[in-house]
Design a protein around this motif. Structure first.
Motif, PDB file in Angstrom:
ATOM      1  N   VAL A  87      34.289  98.144  15.069  1.00 35.92           N
ATOM      2  CA  VAL A  87      34.012  96.729  14.834  1.00 35.92           C
ATOM      3  C   VAL A  87      32.745  96.338  15.572  1.00 35.92           C
ATOM      4  O   VAL A  87      32.577  96.669  16.744  1.00 35.92           O
ATOM      5  N   SER A  89      30.117  93.143  16.529  1.00 37.09           N
ATOM      6  CA  SER A  89      29.755  91.712  16.540  1.00 37.09           C
ATOM      7  C   SER A  89      28.303  91.581  16.968  1.00 37.09           C
ATOM      8  O   SER A  89      27.402  91.584  16.156  1.00 37.09           O
ATOM      9  N   GLY A  91      26.639  93.841  18.817  1.00 36.85           N
ATOM     10  CA  GLY A  91      25.993  95.154  18.836  1.00 36.85           C
ATOM     11  C   GLY A  91      25.436  95.579  20.187  1.00 36.85           C
ATOM     12  O   GLY A  91      24.543  96.417  20.261  1.00 36.85           O
ATOM     13  N   SER A  98      30.701 100.183  18.885  1.00 36.34           N
ATOM     14  CA  SER A  98      30.778  99.327  17.695  1.00 36.34           C
ATOM     15  C   SER A  98      30.121  99.997  16.484  1.00 36.34           C
ATOM     16  O   SER A  98      29.832  99.342  15.496  1.00 36.34           O
ATOM     17  N   GLY A 153      26.905  89.393  22.064  1.00 34.76           N
ATOM     18  CA  GLY A 153      27.902  88.763  21.202  1.00 34.76           C
ATOM     19  C   GLY A 153      29.063  88.207  22.012  1.00 34.76           C
ATOM     20  O   GLY A 153      29.534  88.832  22.958  1.00 34.76           O
ATOM     21  N   TYR A 163      31.613  88.018  32.490  1.00 34.08           N
ATOM     22  CA  TYR A 163      31.324  87.323  33.750  1.00 34.08           C
ATOM     23  C   TYR A 163      29.864  86.867  33.741  1.00 34.08           C
ATOM     24  O   TYR A 163      29.046  87.344  32.947  1.00 34.08           O
ATOM     25  N   ASN A 207      38.566  95.164  22.880  1.00 35.53           N
ATOM     26  CA  ASN A 207      37.355  95.690  22.233  1.00 35.53           C
ATOM     27  C   ASN A 207      37.637  96.861  21.288  1.00 35.53           C
ATOM     28  O   ASN A 207      37.774  98.003  21.716  1.00 35.53           O
ATOM     29  N   TYR A 419      34.379  98.265  35.037  1.00 38.14           N
ATOM     30  CA  TYR A 419      34.440  97.138  34.110  1.00 38.14           C
ATOM     31  C   TYR A 419      34.382  97.688  32.680  1.00 38.14           C
ATOM     32  O   TYR A 419      33.436  98.375  32.320  1.00 38.14           O
TER      33      TYR A 419
HETATM   34  C1  LIG Z   1      21.414  93.232  27.688  1.00 36.94           C
HETATM   35  C2  LIG Z   1      22.873  93.097  28.032  1.00 36.94           C
HETATM   36  C3  LIG Z   1      23.270  92.077  28.892  1.00 36.94           C
HETATM   37  C4  LIG Z   1      24.629  91.932  29.219  1.00 36.94           C
HETATM   38  N1  LIG Z   1      25.002  90.932  30.069  1.00 36.94           N
HETATM   39  C5  LIG Z   1      26.319  90.761  30.374  1.00 36.94           C
HETATM   40  C6  LIG Z   1      26.747  89.713  31.243  1.00 36.94           C
HETATM   41  O1  LIG Z   1      25.949  88.931  31.746  1.00 36.94           O
HETATM   42  N2  LIG Z   1      28.083  89.606  31.488  1.00 36.94           N
HETATM   43  C7  LIG Z   1      28.997  90.442  30.954  1.00 36.94           C
HETATM   44  O2  LIG Z   1      30.193  90.297  31.213  1.00 36.94           O
HETATM   45  N3  LIG Z   1      28.617  91.467  30.147  1.00 36.94           N
HETATM   46  C8  LIG Z   1      27.306  91.635  29.847  1.00 36.94           C
HETATM   47  N4  LIG Z   1      26.922  92.662  29.030  1.00 36.94           N
HETATM   48  C9  LIG Z   1      27.936  93.586  28.518  1.00 36.94           C
HETATM   49  C10 LIG Z   1      28.586  92.979  27.279  1.00 36.94           C
HETATM   50  O3  LIG Z   1      29.617  92.102  27.688  1.00 36.94           O
HETATM   51  C11 LIG Z   1      29.208  94.091  26.405  1.00 36.94           C
HETATM   52  O4  LIG Z   1      28.215  94.989  26.015  1.00 36.94           O
HETATM   53  C12 LIG Z   1      29.919  93.481  25.200  1.00 36.94           C
HETATM   54  O5  LIG Z   1      30.929  94.341  24.782  1.00 36.94           O
HETATM   55  C13 LIG Z   1      28.943  93.221  24.074  1.00 36.94           C
HETATM   56  O6  LIG Z   1      29.556  92.569  23.022  1.00 36.94           O
HETATM   57  P1  LIG Z   1      28.856  92.557  21.582  1.00 36.94           P
HETATM   58  O7  LIG Z   1      29.720  91.795  20.681  1.00 36.94           O
HETATM   59  O8  LIG Z   1      27.435  92.165  21.743  1.00 36.94           O
HETATM   60  O9  LIG Z   1      28.815  94.100  21.269  1.00 36.94           O
HETATM   61  P2  LIG Z   1      29.423  95.050  20.136  1.00 36.94           P
HETATM   62  O10 LIG Z   1      28.685  96.327  20.374  1.00 36.94           O
HETATM   63  O11 LIG Z   1      29.358  94.448  18.803  1.00 36.94           O
HETATM   64  O12 LIG Z   1      30.935  95.200  20.561  1.00 36.94           O
HETATM   65  C14 LIG Z   1      31.318  95.651  21.835  1.00 36.94           C
HETATM   66  C15 LIG Z   1      32.755  96.158  21.795  1.00 36.94           C
HETATM   67  O13 LIG Z   1      33.620  95.121  21.365  1.00 36.94           O
HETATM   68  C16 LIG Z   1      34.273  95.470  20.152  1.00 36.94           C
HETATM   69  N5  LIG Z   1      34.270  94.316  19.263  1.00 36.94           N
HETATM   70  C17 LIG Z   1      33.188  93.578  18.909  1.00 36.94           C
HETATM   71  N6  LIG Z   1      33.552  92.599  18.091  1.00 36.94           N
HETATM   72  C18 LIG Z   1      34.875  92.704  17.909  1.00 36.94           C
HETATM   73  C19 LIG Z   1      35.802  91.960  17.142  1.00 36.94           C
HETATM   74  N7  LIG Z   1      35.412  90.922  16.400  1.00 36.94           N
HETATM   75  N8  LIG Z   1      37.108  92.348  17.166  1.00 36.94           N
HETATM   76  C20 LIG Z   1      37.507  93.415  17.908  1.00 36.94           C
HETATM   77  N9  LIG Z   1      36.655  94.153  18.652  1.00 36.94           N
HETATM   78  C21 LIG Z   1      35.349  93.793  18.656  1.00 36.94           C
HETATM   79  C22 LIG Z   1      33.456  96.605  19.581  1.00 36.94           C
HETATM   80  O14 LIG Z   1      34.218  97.431  18.746  1.00 36.94           O
HETATM   81  C23 LIG Z   1      32.972  97.306  20.834  1.00 36.94           C
HETATM   82  O15 LIG Z   1      33.991  98.162  21.328  1.00 36.94           O
HETATM   83  C24 LIG Z   1      25.578  92.826  28.689  1.00 36.94           C
HETATM   84  C25 LIG Z   1      25.174  93.849  27.817  1.00 36.94           C
HETATM   85  C26 LIG Z   1      23.835  93.987  27.496  1.00 36.94           C
HETATM   86  C27 LIG Z   1      23.398  95.095  26.589  1.00 36.94           C
END
Ligand SMILES: Cc1cc2nc3c(=O)[nH]c(=O)nc-3n(C[C@H](O)[C@H](O)[C@H](O)COP(=O)(O)OP(=O)(O)OC[C@H]3O[C@@H](n4cnc5c(N)ncnc54)[C@H](O)[C@@H]3O)c2cc1C
Length: 467
Positions: A87, A89, A91, A98, A153, A163, A207, A419
């Motif tokens: 999945v 969101s 990325g 994901s 996302g 956090y 996740n 984490y």
């Molecule tokens: C540049 C950067 C800055 C960041 N800053 C912070 C920060 O300040 N604080 C913090 O806590 N974290 C931070 N993170 C970490 C961030 O919380 C994780 O990378 C988070 O999982 C990203 O979510 P996403 O939806 O963008 O990613 P995705 O890659 O889309 O998803 C991440 C995970 O969640 C799962 N997932 C996504 N959407 C769904 C859905 N709709 N249903 C079920 N599962 C789903 C995916 O399968 C994958 O396992 C940062 C990461 C990056 C790269």
């Protein structure tokens, strides 16, 4: 949540007086199809690329879903063809969980509706980024305590914890989560209010594990009036000075007020310390004074407009080449002191690797939040983060070796809590590292919603061995 709070939320969400299941089965799939892209479609490449250039697996299909019906269609296709599902969101997953090779990716990045349920409660679809949420909330003078990077996302962030600057006062992002909707692998739509155990599991362990979350319902906070930041720089460090500053930083960060946040970032021989807050009073300046006296340069900003201040922390646009991971959740100075000299040696001899410590603590450790969520390790008030960045691929192998060597230092010195949103494919015991004692309970939720392990990635919750 209290029973009266739950009733109020049920009414807000339009679920009526009862908690009747919202199950919808595959037979009711409507006519408007999800966009399913395969490798020869032009848009496949655009939807495949995540924030991390290092990782680019090739799924058989990418299903771009704009509704729960689309998600159901995508899951049905995966079942019919026997494909594993990831999945996506925002990325931003550090290890690309994901995306997958040869399976089906449910891409919900285009689901961007934001709906106010009352003046403080908002339902957010899972394709929204933190920047988009700020743009919707700030004009109403509301805040969702979350991370700072604009393109992350909300779904991945919340489902793994979340956090940032506001967590020590309000808890993690998942602690503001009142409910959610999820399309389960069998096509039924579940509301988190119907199943408190699912809600518990999705506050830190959701996740890509149980189903595809489609929307998240949050309590928001009043937007603080201003943002106070202190940025201190220390250059040309040797290990002795590094230790001295480290000790001082831990001492002051242990006395941060609830609205305070601190970060300690070593990049080569240059150290940056950030201390922020958003409530009136001289306490932050006083707290920072001993460090400021040691710094090579210092910049203090009192930004009267918090939304403007937040834009400064939106981060750089992707995709970029990087590897980031949790370096451990720490109780304090001791965990870093144990590895101080070899850690410092590795960092100064490998430009491109950055070691950061962020403050947690405060309300993150609230026993009520702990009980209502599977997010563990709340008593550990610091989060270590290792980062490696490079432009040219040739630099990657050397950086990866140094990265692994630093992770081994912490592991061998006894650090084991991590984490889940900062995953490392190299963690041997990731189940306990991310979820502690809650892992076994999470496995039961996995079995209930995804008994065939349709949703699967290298560190997804595994089915329990026996019933
Ligand atoms: C540049 C950067 C800055 C960041 N800053 C912070 C920060 O300040 N604080 C913090 O806590 N974290 C931070 N993170 C970490 C961030 O919380 C994780 O990378 C988070 O999982 C990203 O979510 P996403 O939806 O963008 O990613 P995705 O890659 O889309 O998803 C991440 C995970 O969640 C799962 N997932 C996504 N959407 C769904 C859905 N709709 N249903 C079920 N599962 C789903 C995916 O399968 C994958 O396992 C940062 C990461 C990056 C790269």
């Amino acid at each position: 949540m209290s029973e009266s709070g739950r009733r109020k939320l049920v009414a807000l969400l339009g679920l009526g007086g009862s908690l009747a299941p919202l199950a919808v089965c595959f037979a009711q799939v409507p006519h408007r199809p999800a966009h399913i892209y395969s490798r020869d479609d032009a848009l496949y490449v655009a939807f495949r690329q995540g924030y991390n250039k290092r990782l680019n697996p090739a799924p058989k299909y990418i299903a771009v879903c704009r509704s729960e019906d689309h998600i159901r269609q995508a899951l049905q296709l995966a079942r019919e063809e026997g494909l594993k599902v990831a999945v996506r969101s925002g990325g931003h997953c550090f290890e690309g969980f994901s995306n997958n090779d040869g399976g089906l990716v449910v891409n919900v990045s285009q689901m961007k509706r934001i709906q106010w349920l009352d003046a403080e409660t908002v339902r957010i679809e899972v394709g929204c980024t933190l920047r988009e949420i700020q743009a919707a909330l700030f004009p109403r003078r509301r805040l969702l305590p979350s991370g700072s990077c604009g393109s992350v996302g909300i779904a991945g962030l919340t489902l793994g914890g979340g956090y940032g600057f506001f967590s020590r006062k309000h808890g993690l992002t998942c602690d503001s989560l009142l409910s959610l909707r999820m399309v389960a692998p069998n096509g039924s739509v579940v509301d988190g209010l119907e199943d408190p155990e699912l809600l518990w599991a999705c506050k830190g362990g959701g996740n890509g594990n149980f189903g595809v979350v489609s929307s998240l319902c949050f309590k928001t906070q009043a937007l603080p009036p201003h943002f106070d930041s202190h940025v201190l720089k220390f250059r040309k460090l040797d290990v002795g000075r590094f230790e001295q500053i480290l000790r001082t930083w831990f001492s002051l960060s242990g006395r941060l007020p609830p609205h305070g946040f601190g970060a300690f970032v070593l990049n080569g021989r240059t150290l940056t310390v950030l201390v922020t807050g958003y409530e009136a009073g001289p306490e932050l300046s006083q707290l920072v004074a001993p460090l400021r006296a040691m710094a090579d340069s210092a910049e203090s900003t009192l930004q009267a407009d918090l939304p403007t201040a937040m834009r400064r922390y939106h981060g750089r646009p992707g995709p970029i080449n990087f590897k980031n991971a949790s370096a451990g959740m720490f109780s304090g100075l001791e965990e870093v002191l144990r590895v101080l000299q070899p850690l410092f040696d590795q960092l100064v001899s490998h430009p491109g690797i950055v070691f950061q410590i962020n403050t947690l603590g405060g309300r993150i450790a609230d026993p009520g939040f702990e009980q209502a969520s599977c997010f563990p390790h709340r008593h550990l008030p610091y989060l270590g983060e290792l980062q490696a960045y490079w432009e040219h691929d040739a630099a990657a192998p050397g950086l990866m070796r140094a990265f692994d060597a630093i992770q081994a230092l912490f592991r061998d010195s006894g650090v084991s809590a991590h984490y889940a949103n900062y995953p490392d494919i190299g963690f041997a015991h990731w189940e306990q590292s991310y979820y502690g004692v809650n892992y076994v309970r999470l496995q039961q939720v996995k079995r209930r919603y995804d008994p065939d392990d349709l949703l699967h990635h290298p560190q997804s919750i595994r089915l329990p061995a026996s019933p």
